[in-house]
Design a protein around this motif. Sequence first.
Motif, PDB file in Angstrom:
ATOM      1  N   PRO A 240      58.226  64.140  35.132  1.00 33.13           N
ATOM      2  CA  PRO A 240      58.127  65.204  33.720  1.00 33.13           C
ATOM      3  C   PRO A 240      58.069  66.475  34.050  1.00 33.13           C
ATOM      4  N   PRO A 241      58.589  66.903  32.837  1.00 33.79           N
ATOM      5  CA  PRO A 241      58.565  68.328  32.969  1.00 33.79           C
ATOM      6  C   PRO A 241      57.373  69.193  33.046  1.00 33.79           C
ATOM      7  N   ASP A 242      57.613  70.095  32.794  1.00 33.87           N
ATOM      8  CA  ASP A 242      56.416  71.404  33.603  1.00 33.87           C
ATOM      9  C   ASP A 242      55.180  71.599  33.006  1.00 33.87           C
ATOM     10  N   ASP A 243      55.797  71.100  31.719  1.00 37.74           N
ATOM     11  CA  ASP A 243      54.736  71.391  30.248  1.00 37.74           C
ATOM     12  C   ASP A 243      53.907  70.275  30.199  1.00 37.74           C
ATOM     13  N   LEU A 244      54.449  69.189  30.610  1.00 40.79           N
ATOM     14  CA  LEU A 244      54.189  67.604  30.409  1.00 40.79           C
ATOM     15  C   LEU A 244      52.925  67.028  31.364  1.00 40.79           C
ATOM     16  N   ILE A 245      51.785  66.387  30.573  1.00 43.28           N
ATOM     17  CA  ILE A 245      50.518  65.903  31.882  1.00 43.28           C
ATOM     18  C   ILE A 245      51.447  64.623  31.450  1.00 43.28           C
ATOM     19  N   ILE A 246      50.846  63.367  32.445  1.00 42.25           N
ATOM     20  CA  ILE A 246      51.425  62.566  32.332  1.00 42.25           C
ATOM     21  C   ILE A 246      49.896  61.691  32.311  1.00 42.25           C
ATOM     22  N   ASP A 247      49.427  60.362  32.006  1.00 43.29           N
ATOM     23  CA  ASP A 247      48.168  59.727  33.105  1.00 43.29           C
ATOM     24  C   ASP A 247      49.418  58.230  33.051  1.00 43.29           C
ATOM     25  N   GLN A 248      49.028  57.522  33.924  1.00 45.63           N
ATOM     26  CA  GLN A 248      49.375  56.029  33.583  1.00 45.63           C
ATOM     27  C   GLN A 248      47.715  54.935  34.453  1.00 45.63           C
ATOM     28  N   LEU A 249      47.926  54.597  33.355  1.00 45.28           N
ATOM     29  CA  LEU A 249      46.896  53.718  33.757  1.00 45.28           C
ATOM     30  C   LEU A 249      47.132  52.170  34.145  1.00 45.28           C
ATOM     31  N   CYS A 250      48.011  51.707  35.172  1.00 46.62           N
ATOM     32  CA  CYS A 250      48.381  50.478  35.759  1.00 46.62           C
ATOM     33  C   CYS A 250      47.484  49.721  36.530  1.00 46.62           C
ATOM     34  N   PRO A 251      47.763  48.249  36.909  1.00 48.03           N
ATOM     35  CA  PRO A 251      47.347  47.604  37.406  1.00 48.03           C
ATOM     36  C   PRO A 251      47.687  48.463  39.144  1.00 48.03           C
ATOM     37  N   ILE A 252      47.304  48.138  40.207  1.00 50.13           N
ATOM     38  CA  ILE A 252      47.363  48.212  41.063  1.00 50.13           C
ATOM     39  C   ILE A 252      48.734  47.465  41.775  1.00 50.13           C
ATOM     40  N   LYS A 253      48.693  45.972  41.336  1.00 53.90           N
ATOM     41  CA  LYS A 253      49.135  45.542  41.732  1.00 53.90           C
ATOM     42  C   LYS A 253      50.111  43.923  40.827  1.00 53.90           C
ATOM     43  N   LEU A 254      50.950  43.199  40.827  1.00 51.75           N
ATOM     44  CA  LEU A 254      50.705  42.497  39.682  1.00 51.75           C
ATOM     45  C   LEU A 254      49.558  41.680  39.202  1.00 51.75           C
ATOM     46  N   LEU A 255      49.270  41.088  37.053  1.00 51.09           N
ATOM     47  CA  LEU A 255      48.362  40.940  37.034  1.00 51.09           C
ATOM     48  C   LEU A 255      48.126  39.808  37.217  1.00 51.09           C
ATOM     49  N   LYS A 256      46.354  39.188  36.868  1.00 54.45           N
ATOM     50  CA  LYS A 256      46.799  37.798  37.556  1.00 54.45           C
ATOM     51  C   LYS A 256      47.629  36.953  36.539  1.00 54.45           C
ATOM     52  N   SER A 257      47.689  37.200  34.952  1.00 53.78           N
ATOM     53  CA  SER A 257      47.616  36.642  33.896  1.00 53.78           C
ATOM     54  C   SER A 257      49.745  36.881  34.079  1.00 53.78           C
ATOM     55  N   GLY A 258      50.729  36.014  33.020  1.00 54.45           N
ATOM     56  CA  GLY A 258      51.902  36.818  32.957  1.00 54.45           C
ATOM     57  C   GLY A 258      52.409  36.634  31.732  1.00 54.45           C
ATOM     58  N   THR A 259      53.599  37.744  31.377  1.00 54.11           N
ATOM     59  CA  THR A 259      53.883  37.790  29.816  1.00 54.11           C
ATOM     60  C   THR A 259      53.787  36.110  28.945  1.00 54.11           C
ATOM     61  N   TYR A 260      53.786  35.268  29.440  1.00 59.59           N
ATOM     62  CA  TYR A 260      53.342  33.797  29.276  1.00 59.59           C
ATOM     63  C   TYR A 260      53.172  32.883  29.910  1.00 59.59           C
ATOM     64  N   SER A 261      52.509  33.014  31.217  1.00 54.62           N
ATOM     65  CA  SER A 261      52.143  31.725  32.268  1.00 54.62           C
ATOM     66  C   SER A 261      50.288  33.108  31.732  1.00 54.62           C
ATOM     67  N   TYR A 262      49.668  31.856  31.891  1.00 53.12           N
ATOM     68  CA  TYR A 262      47.491  32.974  31.421  1.00 53.12           C
ATOM     69  C   TYR A 262      46.817  31.198  31.914  1.00 53.12           C
ATOM     70  N   SER A 263      45.862  30.930  32.053  1.00 58.62           N
ATOM     71  CA  SER A 263      44.865  30.543  31.938  1.00 58.62           C
ATOM     72  C   SER A 263      43.592  31.009  30.964  1.00 58.62           C
ATOM     73  N   LYS A 264      42.418  30.924  30.359  1.00 58.42           N
ATOM     74  CA  LYS A 264      41.104  32.013  30.205  1.00 58.42           C
ATOM     75  C   LYS A 264      40.489  32.714  30.919  1.00 58.42           C
ATOM     76  N   LYS A 265      40.502  31.238  32.924  1.00 57.42           N
ATOM     77  CA  LYS A 265      40.330  32.326  33.488  1.00 57.42           C
ATOM     78  C   LYS A 265      40.728  33.747  34.372  1.00 57.42           C
ATOM     79  N   THR A 266      42.420  34.016  34.241  1.00 55.54           N
ATOM     80  CA  THR A 266      43.099  35.086  34.395  1.00 55.54           C
ATOM     81  C   THR A 266      43.096  35.859  33.249  1.00 55.54           C
ATOM     82  N   ILE A 267      43.501  35.762  32.010  1.00 55.30           N
ATOM     83  CA  ILE A 267      42.942  36.979  31.037  1.00 55.30           C
ATOM     84  C   ILE A 267      41.787  37.681  31.167  1.00 55.30           C
ATOM     85  N   MET A 268      40.455  36.368  31.622  1.00 55.20           N
ATOM     86  CA  MET A 268      39.070  37.074  31.942  1.00 55.20           C
ATOM     87  C   MET A 268      39.357  38.539  32.663  1.00 55.20           C
TER      88      MET A 268
END
Length: 290
Positions: A240-268
């Motif tokens: 980023p530019p010197d006058d901008l602070i960016i905080d990213q809140l993201c998973p360390i590895k791939l989440l258990k759910s996918g964009t279209y693949s999921y179960s109640k267990k993975t979502i929870m």
Amino acid sequence: MSQNKSHTINHCLIVEGGGFKTGFTSGLLDAFIVSEFDPFTSCLGISGGAVALSYYLAHQYRDSLHSILTLAKDENFLNYRRTFGKEGYMDIDMLKVVAQDKVPFDINKAFSDMSEKDVRFVLTHRESGDACYMSPNRENWLDLVTASCTLPFVTKGRYVIEGEEYFDGGWSDAIPAQWAYERGARRITILRTWPKDVLSTQSWADYFGSIYFKSIPGLQKAFEHSYEKYNASIEFINNPPDDLIIDQLCPIKLLKSGTYSYSKKTIMSDYRYGLDVGMKYVATFNKMTT
């Protein structure tokens, strides 16, 4: 909530999309709600992130999660027999049904917060292929959110608002950090559904879209270069530019759910992970700004 606002000027919240991965996002935002954490002067929601952001702005604890679980268990929401039909295999209009009837979105509560914030949802204009950063009103809020989630080749592929056709904002500006910076943001908190350094490659939808829409040059270009724009956003975020602070809140590895693949267990599981990450961020942020 006002105790945090004085510490930050031009602080933008960006909520990335991700389909059913937004269970993680719902956890992040619920951590903000229970902590009464709201230092943001502007907010941008993209695709599924627009849904989660809406419930956050209305201070509706766990309702973003409930909306995802409601869609996940609805047999009519995903139906592969509709894949080549007019509606697409994902019935995007169900988003509006859920927000109006099943997990009611408190638009009046959300709107009361907009007197202090610039709230935008990112859509892609279907003819030009350009990103549109649209501010909602009481009449079009749910339409803008639904349009931002309308996926080409997955849903009906287009959503009409005031005679103009739009679809998922992720194709034109999936993480609009540079746009926010150019509009004056000097701190940006980004809620991600992908690990920090994951770059995009041209997907089958990008490739197919660039061929299928060759008669609409602007739209063809949007599909052809979508992954490049995403990667350029990651480059901007990581440098980023010197006058901008960016905080990213993201998973360390791939989440258990996918964009279209999921179960109640993975979502929870993703939701609880997001809740934990969000609580830690709030504690760190408050410690740094007091």
